[in-house]
Design a protein around this motif. Structure first.
Motif, PDB file in Angstrom:
ATOM      1  N   TRP A  34     -11.888 -27.569 -54.751  1.00 63.44           N
ATOM      2  CA  TRP A  34     -12.964 -28.514 -54.473  1.00 63.44           C
ATOM      3  C   TRP A  34     -13.233 -29.418 -55.669  1.00 63.44           C
ATOM      4  CZ3 TRP A  34     -14.978 -30.209 -50.212  1.00 63.44           C
ATOM      5  CH2 TRP A  34     -14.880 -29.439 -49.064  1.00 63.44           C
ATOM      6  N   TYR A  35     -12.873 -28.966 -56.860  1.00 61.44           N
ATOM      7  CA  TYR A  35     -13.073 -29.791 -58.048  1.00 61.44           C
ATOM      8  C   TYR A  35     -12.283 -31.092 -57.942  1.00 61.44           C
ATOM      9  CZ  TYR A  35     -13.414 -31.303 -62.853  1.00 61.44           C
ATOM     10  OH  TYR A  35     -13.663 -32.048 -63.974  1.00 61.44           O
ATOM     11  N   PRO A  40     -17.042 -33.551 -60.630  1.00 63.42           N
ATOM     12  CA  PRO A  40     -18.146 -32.879 -61.324  1.00 63.42           C
ATOM     13  C   PRO A  40     -19.333 -32.543 -60.427  1.00 63.42           C
ATOM     14  CG  PRO A  40     -17.949 -35.162 -62.036  1.00 63.42           C
ATOM     15  CD  PRO A  40     -16.803 -34.888 -61.122  1.00 63.42           C
ATOM     16  N   LEU A  41     -19.326 -32.981 -59.187  1.00 62.79           N
ATOM     17  CA  LEU A  41     -20.399 -32.618 -58.257  1.00 62.79           C
ATOM     18  C   LEU A  41     -20.170 -31.252 -57.626  1.00 62.79           C
ATOM     19  CD1 LEU A  41     -20.927 -36.060 -56.511  1.00 62.79           C
ATOM     20  CD2 LEU A  41     -22.257 -35.055 -58.353  1.00 62.79           C
ATOM     21  N   LEU A  42     -19.235 -30.503 -58.179  1.00 66.74           N
ATOM     22  CA  LEU A  42     -18.905 -29.183 -57.663  1.00 66.74           C
ATOM     23  C   LEU A  42     -20.119 -28.254 -57.655  1.00 66.74           C
ATOM     24  CD1 LEU A  42     -16.506 -27.399 -56.730  1.00 66.74           C
ATOM     25  CD2 LEU A  42     -16.329 -26.635 -59.083  1.00 66.74           C
TER      26      LEU A  42
END
Length: 135
Positions: A34-35, A40-42
């Motif tokens: 998902w990264y 960075p919104l992980l």
């Protein structure tokens, strides 16, 4: 939430004949892939659970993004096919993998060490989870 508040939350959902074995904080982190999708919104995909253990089953209290109690699920011991407890080097969090009878799996990391005000998993709770595999 403090330990006392978490205990009140977990006890409020218990049935009259249930005895609380223990409760702890667990975290579900999205997979590493998902990264690459959201970068960075992980952290938006991180979910926290307060888990209460009783002799009849497991209570999952999922928290909202803001840390307030959200959804709630209860699974009887008969609905739990397996519980995998994995070993780690740091022993700060213990990875757990639950497999349920409806083919759903849940991979979480139970908090083992940390700040004193959060509920952590103890040895008695780990032993109880190990006994669920033999049922």
């Amino acid at each position: 939430m403090k330990k006392e508040d978490v205990r009140k939350l977990v006890v409020s959902k218990l049935k009259q004949d249930e005895d609380l074995i223990g409760y702890f904080l667990a975290t579900k982190i999205p997979s590493f892939w998902w990264y690459f999708v959201i970068g960075p919104l992980l952290f938006l995909g991180v979910r926290h659970y307060y888990i209460g253990l009783t002799k009849s089953g497991i209570h999952f209290h999922k928290l909202t993004f803001w840390g307030k109690p959200g959804s709630y699920e209860f699974f009887k011991n008969e609905e739990i096919i397996s519980v995998e407890i994995k070993k780690t080097i740091l022993k700060v969090q213990i990875p757990l993998k639950f497999t349920f009878s409806n083919k759903r799996t849940l991979k979480i990391k139970a908090q083992r060490k940390g700040v004193a005000k959060i509920p952590k998993i103890s040895d008695t709770e780990l032993e109880h989870l190990k006994t669920l595999n033999s049922i």
